[in-house]
Design a protein around this motif. Structure first.
Motif, PDB file in Angstrom:
ATOM      1  N   GLN A 277       0.829  -1.204   0.000  1.00 55.63           N
ATOM      2  CA  GLN A 277       0.000   0.000   0.000  1.00 55.63           C
ATOM      3  C   GLN A 277       0.866   1.259   0.000  1.00 55.63           C
ATOM      4  N   ALA A 278       1.964   1.219   0.764  1.00 56.26           N
ATOM      5  CA  ALA A 278       2.902   2.346   0.781  1.00 56.26           C
ATOM      6  C   ALA A 278       3.572   2.507  -0.575  1.00 56.26           C
ATOM      7  N   ALA A 279       3.823   1.382  -1.254  1.00 53.74           N
ATOM      8  CA  ALA A 279       4.428   1.432  -2.591  1.00 53.74           C
ATOM      9  C   ALA A 279       3.461   2.043  -3.601  1.00 53.74           C
ATOM     10  N   HIS A 280       2.202   1.644  -3.537  1.00 55.74           N
ATOM     11  CA  HIS A 280       1.191   2.221  -4.438  1.00 55.74           C
ATOM     12  C   HIS A 280       1.056   3.728  -4.186  1.00 55.74           C
ATOM     13  N   PHE A 281       1.115   4.126  -2.926  1.00 56.05           N
ATOM     14  CA  PHE A 281       0.995   5.540  -2.569  1.00 56.05           C
ATOM     15  C   PHE A 281       2.086   6.365  -3.236  1.00 56.05           C
ATOM     16  N   ILE A 282       3.344   5.935  -3.098  1.00 60.10           N
ATOM     17  CA  ILE A 282       4.453   6.739  -3.632  1.00 60.10           C
ATOM     18  C   ILE A 282       4.497   6.635  -5.156  1.00 60.10           C
ATOM     19  N   GLU A 283       4.036   5.523  -5.696  1.00 62.27           N
ATOM     20  CA  GLU A 283       3.957   5.383  -7.152  1.00 62.27           C
ATOM     21  C   GLU A 283       3.010   6.425  -7.733  1.00 62.27           C
ATOM     22  N   GLU A 284       1.885   6.617  -7.083  1.00 59.38           N
ATOM     23  CA  GLU A 284       0.913   7.618  -7.545  1.00 59.38           C
ATOM     24  C   GLU A 284       1.462   9.033  -7.414  1.00 59.38           C
ATOM     25  N   LYS A 285       2.161   9.306  -6.331  1.00 58.08           N
ATOM     26  CA  LYS A 285       2.685  10.651  -6.097  1.00 58.08           C
ATOM     27  C   LYS A 285       3.820  10.988  -7.061  1.00 58.08           C
ATOM     28  N   LEU A 286       4.625   9.993  -7.418  1.00 62.99           N
ATOM     29  CA  LEU A 286       5.715  10.225  -8.367  1.00 62.99           C
ATOM     30  C   LEU A 286       5.226  10.208  -9.816  1.00 62.99           C
TER      31      LEU A 286
END
Length: 304
Positions: A277-286
């Motif tokens: 979930q943390a990976a998906h979060f930063i993927e979206e932000k980047l």
């Protein structure tokens, strides 16, 4: 014959610093703090938050103080930062870092390119930082880059790495992170390096920091495990790279490392679902796909 693996491994997350410093997109301090909070909630107990180098050199991390002020500090989590000199240490102590991280290279040329000093000139600067950090009650970690090879000098002799390691440990550094900065290492080279260092030092004084430029990072983790190393640096999504090595990709991905260790029955204390979930979060932000195998698999699964 079955190999005896360790019962537990300590994963140190370096994505918020080592990963984001190479990204073109500069994230807000609020986004960085939220990502770090998600990482701590996933069970990571060591997170490298930012860097206190001069902001003009790494604008992506110019907001180190703000990020430290905005994170929700979780008990039992060590929040670390990279510190280049006494000026940086002063800023870091005011921000109440949990661990001070130093950096230098085993390659003379790479050290000059990276921090504008020779190896011999770097030692006195770091010695001052170690002494002051220890006086402030902080643990100190030393990153040694290009321990396998350098983009300028080629393969680095083990004796050259040991010279740097010896001096850092003499200063009082608590742990050395040995970095294959450009991701060229193979298990036989890792074995040769550790075989020499472990003649003089204990395995728990070292962590391994592998980049996956040529797909050998997890293989290098395995040989390190066999030799008694139980601490590894990784970056969520495989973020990171080396600005001085053309084509060098990011660190071994935390979620890929976790998958392997969990499958081997090795404890990490990390919740896989929360980590993803943390990976998906930063993927979206980047606004870019992360390159780890686990994230690639998740994208394919969603399409199907």
């Amino acid at each position: 014959m079955f190999l005896k693996w360790p019962k537990k491994v300590h994963i140190k997350e370096v994505g918020p610093r080592d990963g984001l410093q190479n990204e073109d997109k500069i994230l807000s301090s609020d986004v960085k703090a939220e990502w770090i909070n998600r990482l701590s909630e996933a069970g990571l107990v060591s997170i490298e938050v930012s860097s206190f180098v001069n902001p003009k050199w790494i604008p992506q991390l110019a907001d180190a103080e703000e990020v430290f002020s905005k994170i929700h500090r979780k008990e039992g989590v060590k929040y670390a930062a990279l510190v280049p000199n006494l000026r940086g240490l002063e800023r870091a102590l005011k921000a109440d870092v949990g661990e001070v991280c130093l950096f230098m290279s085993a390659s003379e040329t790479h050290n000059q390119k990276n921090i504008n000093k020779s190896i011999s000139e770097t030692f006195p600067v770091l010695e001052e930082v170690v002494a002051e950090a220890k006086s402030a009650g902080k643990t100190v970690r030393g990153y040694v880059s290009t321990v396998i090879a350098c983009p300028y000098e080629g393969e680095i002799p083990v004796s050259q790495v040991k010279r740097v390691v010896d001096r850092l440990l003499e200063m009082g550094v608590d742990e050395i992170s040995l970095g294959d900065t450009i991701g060229v290492g193979v298990p036989s080279q890792v074995e040769a390096l550790l075989s020499e260092l472990l003649k003089s030092y204990k395995a728990d004084q070292f962590a391994m920091h592998f980049h996956d430029t040529r797909g050998t990072a997890l293989a290098n983790v395995l040989i390190s495990l066999q030799m008694g190393i139980t601490t590894f640096d990784s970056s969520l999504g495989g973020l990171g790279g080396c600005p001085y090595a053309e084509g060098a990709t990011g660190n071994v991905a935390t979620e890929d490392l976790l998958y392997m260790l969990t499958g081997m029955g090795i404890e990490t204390g990390i919740d896989r679902n929360r980590l993803l979930q943390a990976a998906h979060f930063i993927e979206e932000k980047l606004e870019k796909p992360l390159s780890s195998k686990q994230m690639e698999l998740a994208r394919r699964t969603r399409k199907e």
